[in-house]
Each structure stands twice: as structure tokens, then as C-alpha cells.
Design a protein around this motif. Structure first.
Motif, mmCIF file in Angstrom:
data_model
loop_
_atom_site.group_PDB
_atom_site.id
_atom_site.type_symbol
_atom_site.label_atom_id
_atom_site.label_comp_id
_atom_site.label_asym_id
_atom_site.label_seq_id
_atom_site.Cartn_x
_atom_site.Cartn_y
_atom_site.Cartn_z
ATOM 1 N N THR A 34 59.538 28.224 38.725
ATOM 2 C CA THR A 34 60.665 27.437 39.205
ATOM 3 C C THR A 34 60.542 25.966 38.842
ATOM 4 O OG1 THR A 34 60.697 28.945 41.069
ATOM 5 C CG2 THR A 34 62.086 27.029 41.236
ATOM 6 N N PHE A 35 59.395 25.375 39.128
ATOM 7 C CA PHE A 35 59.266 23.929 38.989
ATOM 8 C C PHE A 35 58.669 23.486 37.663
ATOM 9 C CE2 PHE A 35 59.780 24.414 43.519
ATOM 10 C CZ PHE A 35 60.697 23.427 43.780
ATOM 11 N N TYR A 36 58.115 24.415 36.900
ATOM 12 C CA TYR A 36 57.560 24.047 35.605
ATOM 13 C C TYR A 36 58.200 24.861 34.493
ATOM 14 C CZ TYR A 36 54.242 21.339 38.259
ATOM 15 O OH TYR A 36 53.691 20.414 39.099
ATOM 16 N N ALA A 37 59.472 25.186 34.694
ATOM 17 C CA ALA A 37 60.197 25.988 33.701
ATOM 18 C C ALA A 37 60.353 25.245 32.382
ATOM 19 C CB ALA A 37 61.571 26.373 34.248
ATOM 20 N N ASP A 38 60.195 23.913 32.406
ATOM 21 C CA ASP A 38 60.348 23.133 31.173
ATOM 22 C C ASP A 38 59.019 22.937 30.442
ATOM 23 O OD1 ASP A 38 59.417 21.601 33.316
ATOM 24 O OD2 ASP A 38 60.105 19.730 32.403
ATOM 25 N N LEU A 39 57.922 23.403 31.025
ATOM 26 C CA LEU A 39 56.603 23.214 30.413
ATOM 27 C C LEU A 39 56.072 24.528 29.872
ATOM 28 C CD1 LEU A 39 54.799 21.021 33.116
ATOM 29 C CD2 LEU A 39 56.151 20.247 31.174
ATOM 30 N N ASP A 40 55.186 24.413 28.898
ATOM 31 C CA ASP A 40 54.391 25.568 28.491
ATOM 32 C C ASP A 40 53.138 25.538 29.355
ATOM 33 O OD1 ASP A 40 56.029 26.470 26.234
ATOM 34 O OD2 ASP A 40 55.495 24.523 25.386
ATOM 35 N N VAL A 41 52.780 26.671 29.922
ATOM 36 C CA VAL A 41 51.658 26.708 30.866
ATOM 37 C C VAL A 41 50.550 27.593 30.319
ATOM 38 C CG1 VAL A 41 50.928 27.261 33.229
ATOM 39 C CG2 VAL A 41 53.236 26.355 32.813
ATOM 40 N N SER A 42 49.322 27.060 30.286
ATOM 41 C CA SER A 42 48.135 27.826 29.924
ATOM 42 C C SER A 42 47.244 27.945 31.152
ATOM 43 C CB SER A 42 47.347 27.131 28.813
ATOM 44 O OG SER A 42 48.064 27.143 27.603
ATOM 45 N N VAL A 43 46.548 29.053 31.254
ATOM 46 C CA VAL A 43 45.718 29.298 32.436
ATOM 47 C C VAL A 43 44.329 29.769 32.017
ATOM 48 C CG1 VAL A 43 45.447 30.677 34.532
ATOM 49 C CG2 VAL A 43 47.724 29.916 33.844
ATOM 50 N N ILE A 44 43.304 29.135 32.597
ATOM 51 C CA ILE A 44 41.937 29.652 32.506
ATOM 52 C C ILE A 44 41.622 30.197 33.892
ATOM 53 C CG2 ILE A 44 39.516 29.160 31.971
ATOM 54 C CD1 ILE A 44 40.440 26.666 30.463
ATOM 55 N N ALA A 45 41.711 31.500 34.033
ATOM 56 C CA ALA A 45 41.629 32.093 35.375
ATOM 57 C C ALA A 45 40.201 32.377 35.813
ATOM 58 C CB ALA A 45 42.451 33.385 35.424
ATOM 59 N N LYS A 46 39.283 32.572 34.859
ATOM 60 C CA LYS A 46 37.912 32.974 35.220
ATOM 61 C C LYS A 46 36.925 31.848 34.978
ATOM 62 C CE LYS A 46 38.721 37.847 34.115
ATOM 63 N NZ LYS A 46 38.371 38.958 33.191
ATOM 64 N N LEU A 47 35.853 31.834 35.787
ATOM 65 C CA LEU A 47 34.789 30.871 35.594
ATOM 66 C C LEU A 47 33.888 31.328 34.452
ATOM 67 C CD1 LEU A 47 33.733 30.111 39.281
ATOM 68 C CD2 LEU A 47 35.231 28.772 37.821
ATOM 69 N N PRO A 48 33.224 30.378 33.767
ATOM 70 C CA PRO A 48 32.289 30.767 32.710
ATOM 71 C C PRO A 48 31.142 31.610 33.269
ATOM 72 C CG PRO A 48 32.770 28.402 32.631
ATOM 73 C CD PRO A 48 33.342 28.919 33.905
ATOM 74 N N PRO A 49 30.502 32.443 32.438
ATOM 75 C CA PRO A 49 29.391 33.263 32.925
ATOM 76 C C PRO A 49 28.245 32.393 33.429
ATOM 77 C CG PRO A 49 29.557 33.342 30.518
ATOM 78 C CD PRO A 49 30.776 32.659 31.013
ATOM 79 N N GLY A 50 27.545 32.896 34.442
ATOM 80 C CA GLY A 50 26.412 32.150 35.006
ATOM 81 C C GLY A 50 26.781 31.367 36.240
ATOM 82 N N ARG A 51 28.087 31.087 36.424
ATOM 83 C CA ARG A 51 28.521 30.371 37.618
ATOM 84 C C ARG A 51 28.637 31.352 38.769
ATOM 85 N NH1 ARG A 51 31.282 25.509 37.055
ATOM 86 N NH2 ARG A 51 31.474 25.637 39.302
ATOM 87 N N LYS A 52 27.934 31.069 39.869
ATOM 88 C CA LYS A 52 27.978 31.964 41.016
ATOM 89 C C LYS A 52 28.985 31.453 42.038
ATOM 90 C CE LYS A 52 23.205 33.559 40.637
ATOM 91 N NZ LYS A 52 21.917 33.718 41.348
ATOM 92 N N PRO A 53 29.716 32.375 42.678
ATOM 93 C CA PRO A 53 30.660 31.912 43.711
ATOM 94 C C PRO A 53 29.920 31.267 44.879
ATOM 95 C CG PRO A 53 30.471 34.307 43.723
ATOM 96 C CD PRO A 53 29.742 33.834 42.511
ATOM 97 N N VAL A 54 30.550 30.265 45.469
ATOM 98 C CA VAL A 54 29.952 29.568 46.614
ATOM 99 C C VAL A 54 30.156 30.406 47.871
ATOM 100 C CG1 VAL A 54 30.008 27.451 47.995
ATOM 101 C CG2 VAL A 54 30.436 27.352 45.522
ATOM 102 N N VAL A 55 29.079 30.616 48.621
ATOM 103 C CA VAL A 55 29.177 31.320 49.901
ATOM 104 C C VAL A 55 29.705 30.335 50.934
ATOM 105 C CG1 VAL A 55 27.899 32.488 51.736
ATOM 106 C CG2 VAL A 55 27.288 32.888 49.331
ATOM 107 N N THR A 56 30.757 30.715 51.628
ATOM 108 C CA THR A 56 31.376 29.818 52.619
ATOM 109 C C THR A 56 31.196 30.390 54.016
ATOM 110 O OG1 THR A 56 33.009 29.130 50.974
ATOM 111 C CG2 THR A 56 33.519 28.661 53.279
ATOM 112 N N ARG A 57 30.709 29.547 54.918
ATOM 113 C CA ARG A 57 30.505 29.979 56.301
ATOM 114 C C ARG A 57 31.185 28.993 57.243
ATOM 115 N NH1 ARG A 57 24.862 31.280 54.560
ATOM 116 N NH2 ARG A 57 24.892 33.507 54.108
ATOM 117 N N LEU A 58 31.676 29.528 58.363
ATOM 118 C CA LEU A 58 32.277 28.702 59.404
ATOM 119 C C LEU A 58 31.240 28.487 60.504
ATOM 120 C CD1 LEU A 58 35.769 30.455 59.750
ATOM 121 C CD2 LEU A 58 34.998 28.809 58.043
ATOM 122 N N ILE A 59 31.172 27.267 61.012
ATOM 123 C CA ILE A 59 30.180 26.977 62.047
ATOM 124 C C ILE A 59 30.751 25.979 63.042
ATOM 125 C CG2 ILE A 59 29.071 25.148 60.669
ATOM 126 C CD1 ILE A 59 26.376 26.203 61.858
#
Length: 680
Positions: free
Chosen positions: A422-447
Motif C-alpha cells: 500500500t505505502f511503497y507501491a512506487d518503490l522496488d522492494v528487496s528483502v533479505i529475510a534470513k540471517l547469515p550462517p553462524g548467527r544464533k538467535p538471541v534467547v529472550t526472557r522476561l523477568i
């Protein structure tokens, strides 16, 4: 539009009759029915409209000054109570007058009463309305009666003929425009109020579709118009580009390769690239931008990269210089806090063309900056800049032949698909959806905030293992000074509690050199724990930092929490983000914190954020061209967005009879002079 109405209506942003007609009700009141006083006494609660004759009207002083009016039908009475009133009201509500009053019934001192009801003086023969009464969005000094009268007059003056042919409306299963607009302003007494309020009524569907179609047409026309502009053809790949890719200490991922190919294809065209590169924190957008920069430099042109903060700009400069200098590329950086002599030297290098890659903050768009031959403008965290600021940088590359540079915008705040459509219909959009190999997801905890002592022990354990820690102080919207005070106090507390460790402090009011010195000490492990405000939200890259504590996390928005969390987990070591919260938590805060605990995916987070608080903040300065959608809802109206996008494409490609006429009439109705705002 009637000139006498102009001043008042301009307060609401209304300048034309069409804008007045499209100023639609936010809700309705049912004045088509009367509840007798006898029934009101029996019901005792609820919102009603009733009528009676005034038997008493007086100012009372206990417990406070107020106008009290007794309404009677002979057998029953109702009290109307006005805690704030004018002398004219007291005269209006005189003994013996017949009054029609509408409001909420409640039990009062003298029986059933209404406090501050809506009322009007009537006689026994005054008819009831046969339509629901519209209630419009308004501002101080613009009454509902004034708006209703102005809108009804405009409805009779204006051409309401349809912009879309009947055959197309039948295919789309949409009602006619005039029928819809008149219905919304004056719905009959038997109208489905729920469908009107939640905007699912067919009349609302027509308004939303028309609005979306106008927006899609406008933005796609802007894209087509841009292709008529000239830009330098940047042939690829050259020797520098190849050497740069060979020099990287890692291999590009498949997604990075795909985006590089998309950008490369844009840069070889004779019209300006206008591409938005989306990628989660740590996905490798900077290296993709650097490859695009090499393509421009290979062709003899300069490149400018603008970042929203000095910390991020300098970090980009250091990394790019590290990559480019060995290849013989001159990289300089420019910021607002540079001393005069140093700044003049950099400006001279930029103006002469000796500086090939210029990195900076808003300083890049100052009047004194003159590029020799800017071929590519890169804007990082583009949503943090205003439309005007982005245009100034782009236009700095313009020359006598009106050749403008290519533009690559980057964002680590992923945009949900419906928003991008809707809002970027005038742009060309590229997406890098995945992180490079070796990057581990951050563990998130509530405290819970009450467990601060345990958190401090956790810091001890992390630093003993050679790791570093961020402690982010709460966001205090009301006052930057309060946030700074909190950071200073937290720094003092942690310094005392962790007296064998080096505890640093960074905040927005420090000078650029001071901030950079602190970040350098943290990067080089001379600081173990860094207490920070949200100044570290974007761009800070310290691979050894593996623990982040965000204090009062319930005060932050989802995208900001995600950006902050992205400061850890930048290496291959396990990282943890502790979200400290204080009870009680509201529903929105609970949803945000649970989302952060459940996922690291920026696209999932952005979708949840859109659901929680709407599209406003995703749009950045694009909304400085006025709110682009008043009626359509990006979550509920996905089908309409798709249909509008499809029809816009057909019209632009001339697939319908009279496509050009349909487009011009539709855009004139819905955008008028505002179209220019949507296309920047």
C-alpha cells in the motif's frame, strides 16, 4: 466551497467541496425514536431520547454551582443537570419550554437524571428525524450543526457522478458512489449501525476501495514518471566490484546475492533506481550497499551514505573504510560536530571529487556540501529521515542536464506485506529475510523488576566468562532529562554493585567525540558493562556483547525492543536479552513482551506491531505528506488492497475502455492538490 465557511473548515484540513463531502461521520446518534418518561423511569439506565415540559429551572449551589432543570410529562419527571453552562442556556431552558433531551440515564439526588444531555427546544408538532444523525470528527469552534449544514450544502453543489463504469462496479460487487456517499451522511433509521461503525457496510466498502485505488494509481504513476527522469548508467561489474567481493572474509548468502543482482540490474538503467532494501538486524544490508557503491565508483561516480545518528554514521565509516581503503578507495565522513578546519578539508575533497565514498549524518544535506558527481545516494534507516531530507540528498546529485543519482534506502524495520503493497507501491522492494550462517538467535526472557539482584549476579557470571553487557535504561517519553537522570543513577548503582568491573555510560546529550570514545572503549573491551539510553538503538556492533538488560521493557514499542535486542547476538556466541518489567502490565504491554519472547523474526514482529498499534510509525516521514489512508484498514481490507492494486495496473496499462479518463477523474476526486505529497 462557501467562502464564509472556509476559515472554520481549514482547521479540519478541509479546503474544497470534495474534501468536505469526504469528511465522513465517525459515528451516529439515533434521534428517530422517543422514549416516554414513564418508560425511562421503568428502564432506569441506558442512553435514550425523551421529551417533556420544563416545570422548574434554577441555579443551585450545593454541592457546587449548577443549572438544574426539571422535565415533566404530567405524571413523571426527569432532572437535567448542567455542571458547566452559559447564561444563554439558562434563558433557553425557561419554565414552560418543551425540550427534547438525549443522554445517559442515571440515578441522581432527585430521582432519575441526565448530566449534560444534548437537547433542543421543540413544540408538540416537531417531527422526529427519519435518518440517523451523523457525528463528525471536529475541532474546537466547529460545531456538529455547522458541519452537518456545510456538508449537506456541498452534497447539493458538487458533481457526484461515478468515476467507475457500471460494468466494473458490478464485477467488483460495489455500489455506486453517489448512493454510498449520501447513505453514509444520512443513513435511514433502520440502517445496520454495527456495519456502519465497523465500516463493513457496502457504502463504506466503496469509499475504502476508491481511496485505495486513488492511492495505488498515484504511487504507480510516480514510479512511471520517475522512469522518464535521467540517471547515469552504471555498468557492472567492474574491476573494483570484483576485487571487493573477493576481499570479503565471508561468502555472500543466496539472499544477499539475489538482492545484489536486483540492485545491479537497476543501476545499469538510464532512469534513477528507487529501491528499498529491507533486512532484519544483522542480515548484511551494509555489505550489499557497499557492493552497489563499488559499482558506482567503478563507473567514476561518487557515493553518499546518510545515517540518522553520529554513532551509526561513524561506525559505517570505520567499517567501509576498512573494506575500501585497501582497494584504493577514498572514504571520508562528515558530521555536524566537526571542527571548522576539518570540515572545510572534507568539503574540499567532496567538491573536487577526490572523496569517492562520503558517509555522514544530516550534515550531508547542508547547503555547503557540493558533490562533484554523485551517482548513488544510500540512506540507512530511511524511516528516520523526513521526506524533504531524503529529497535534498537525492537532488544534490542533479546537474544542468537534470540527471539525478540512483537511490538505495535501507531499513532494519521490516514492513508487513500489506503495508509495503500500500505505502511503497512506487518503490522496488528487496528483502533479505534470513540471517547469515553462524548467527544464533538471541534467547529472550522476561523477568520481574523485583529480581534486579539476580540480574546483577547474571552480569557477574557473563563478565567472568569474558563477555560484555548492555544495560538499557527505560524510555521516558515525557522527558529526555528524566531518561538521562535515570541512566546516570543506574550507572552509579551498577558501579557500586560491580566495583571490580568497568561500568560505562552513554546517552544522547554527550558530545559526539565523548560518545565515540565510550563506544571505542566498549568495542576494545575496556568497558565491561555499558549503561545506555536508546542512543544505541541502531547500528552499534560489538560482537563480544552477549547479554542485554532492558529495564522497564513495558515502556518500549515492539520495533524498538527488536532493534535494541539486535545489539547482541552479533557474533557466533549464545546471547541473552532480559526484558525487565514492572507490574501491573496492560494488555498492550503484555502482547509486546510475549511477542518478543516468542520470536526473533523481524517480519513476524512487525506484523504483530502493526496489529497492536496500526501503520502510523512504520511509514516514517512518508506521513508528512498527510495521512494517506483515512478509511481503509490495512489489516481488515487486504482483499480490497489487492483488488485496487490490480485495477490500478489495468488502468495504467490501458486495458479498460477510457482508462485515462477514469484515472484523471478518480484522482481529481480523491487527491486533488494532495497527490504531490504522496509521491515523495
Amino acid at each position: 466551497m462557501n467562502k464564509t465557511n472556509t476559515g472554520k473548515l481549514e482547521r479540519l484540513g478541509i479546503h474544497t467541496d470534495m474534501e468536505l463531502v469526504l469528511h465522513l461521520p465517525s459515528r451516529y446518534e439515533d434521534e428517530t425514536k422517543l422514549t416516554s418518561l414513564a418508560e425511562a423511569m421503568f428502564r432506569r439506565i441506558g442512553h435514550i431520547q425523551t421529551e417533556g415540559v420544563i416545570t422548574l429551572s434554577e441555579i443551585q449551589y450545593r454541592p457546587r454551582r449548577q443549572l438544574v432543570v426539571f422535565l415533566s410529562d404530567g405524571a413523571n419527571q426527569l432532572v437535567l443537570r448542567f455542571l458547566h453552562f452559559y447564561a444563554s442556556q439558562q434563558k433557553q431552558l425557561a419554565l414552560g419550554k418543551r425540550v427534547r433531551a438525549r443522554g445517559e440515564l442515571r440515578q441522581g439526588f432527585n430521582g432519575m437524571e441526565m448530566v449534560h444531555p444534548v437537547y433542543k427546544i421543540v413544540d408538540e408538532n416537531t417531527p422526529l428525524p427519519d435518518a440517523l444523525t451523523p457525528v463528525y470528527p471536529t475541532s474546537e469552534g466547529v460545531s456538529q450543526n455547522f458541519l452537518r449544514k456545510a456538508i449537506n450544502e456541498a452534497l447539493e453543489r458538487i458533481d457526484l457522478s461515478d468515476t467507475l463504469p457500471d460494468a466494473l462496479l458490478n464485477k467488483l460487487d460495489l455500489p455506486g458512489f453517489e448512493k454510498s456517499i449520501r447513505y453514509l451522511h444520512n443513513p435511514p433509521a433502520n440502517a445496520d449501525e454495527n456495519a456502519l461503525l465497523d465500516r463493513t457496510h457496502p457504502a463504506w466498502e466503496r469509499m475504502k476501495f476508491d481511496e485505495l485505488l486513488a492511492q495505488q494509481l498515484s504511487m504507480r504513476r510516480a514510479q512511471i514518471a520517475r522512469r522518464r527522469q535521467k540517471s547515469n548508467v552504471l555498468k557492472a561489474p567492474g574491476s573494483l566490484t570484483k576485487a571487493f567481493i573477493r576481499s570479503l572474509p565471508f561468502t555472500l548468502t543466496d539472499e544477499q546475492e539475489k538482492v545484489v543482482a536486483e540492485i545491479r540490474e537497476d543501476l545499469v538503467k538510464a532512469w534513477p533506481m528507487q529501491r528499498l532494501l529491507q533486512g532484519d538486524v544483522g542480515s548484511g544490508k551494509t555489505v550489499v550497499a557497499a557492493i552497489a557503491a563499488c559499482q558506482a565508483i567503478d563507473n567514476g561516480f561518487q557515493v553518499a551514505m546518510m545515517a540518522p545518528t553520529e554513532i551509526l554514521a561513524e561506525q559505517h565509516f570505520q567499517r567501509l573504510n576498512e573494506w575500501m581503503a585497501p582497494l584504493g578507495i577514498s572514504v571520508v565522513w562528515l558530521n555536524g560536530s566537526m571542527k571548522k578546519k576539518a570540515k572545510e578539508e572534507v568539503l574540499s575533497l567532496i567538491g573536487s571529487g577526490e572523496a569517492q565514498f562520503i558517509v555522514g549524518t544530516h550534515a550531508l544535506i547542508q547547503e555547503s556540501v557540493r558533490f562533484a558527481n554523485l551517482g548513488l545516494a544510500i540512506i540507512d534507516e530511511q524511516h528516520r529521515f523526513g521526506v524533504g531530507q531524503r529529497l535534498v540528498l537525492r537532488n544534490k546529485g542533479g546537474n544542468a542536464e537534470s540527471i539525478i543519482p540512483h537511490q538505495l534506502m535501507m531499513s532494519a524495520t521490516p514492513i508487513p506485506r500489506t503495508l509495503a503493497m500500500t505505502f511503497y507501491a512506487d518503490l522496488d522492494v528487496s528483502v533479505i529475510a534470513k540471517l547469515p550462517p553462524g548467527r544464533k538467535p538471541v534467547v529472550t526472557r522476561l523477568i520481574d523488576q523485583k529480581r534486579r539482584d539476580e540480574v546483577i549476579e547474571r552480569i557477574h557470571a557473563a563478565t567472568l566468562g569474558g563477555r560484555q553487557v548492555y544495560w538499557v535504561c527505560p524510555l521516558i517519553e515525557e522527558s529526555e532529562a528524566l531518561q538521562l537522570q535515570t541512566a546516570v543513577e543506574t550507572h552509579a548503582i551498577l558501579t557500586e554493585a560491580l566495583n571490580e568491573l568497568s561500568v560505562g555510560l552513554i546517552h544522547g546529550r554527550m558530545k559526539a567525540a565523548e560518545k565515540q570514545a565510550v563506544m571505542t572503549d566498549f568495542l576494545e573491551k575496556r568497558i565491561h558493562v555499558l549503561v545506555a539510553t536508546t542512543v544505541i538503538e541502531v547500528g552499534v556492533d560489538v560482537p563480544n556483547a552477549s547479554l542485554m538488560i532492558i529495564e522497564h521493557a513495558e515502556r518500549f514499542g515492539l520495533s524498538q525492543l527488536h532493534q535494541l535486542r539486535g545489539r547482541v547476538g552479533r557474533g557466533s556466541i549464545d546471547s541473552v536479552c532480559l526484558l525487565m518489567y514492572q507490574k501491573p502490565l496492560g494488555d498492550t504491554a503484555k502482547k509486546r513482551l510475549m511477542t518478543m519472547r516468542e520470536t526473533n523474526d523481524g517480519f513476524v514482529i512487525s506484523q504483530r506491531d502493526l496489529e497492536i498499534r496500526g501503520p502510523g510509525e512504520f511509514l516514517g516521514a512518508r506521513q508528512s505528506g498527510q495521512a494517506m489512508l483515512r478509511f481503509a484498514d490495512l489489516e481488515k481490507d487486504v482483499d480490497l488492497i489487492g483488488k485496487a492494486a490490480s485495477l490500478a495496473e489495468d488502468l495504467l496499462n490501458g486495458k479498460l475502455p477510457d482508462s485515462d479518463t477514469i484515472m484523471s477523474k478518480h484522482l481529481a476526486r480523491w487527491l486533488d492538490y494532495r497527490e504531490e505529497y504522496l509521491n515523495v
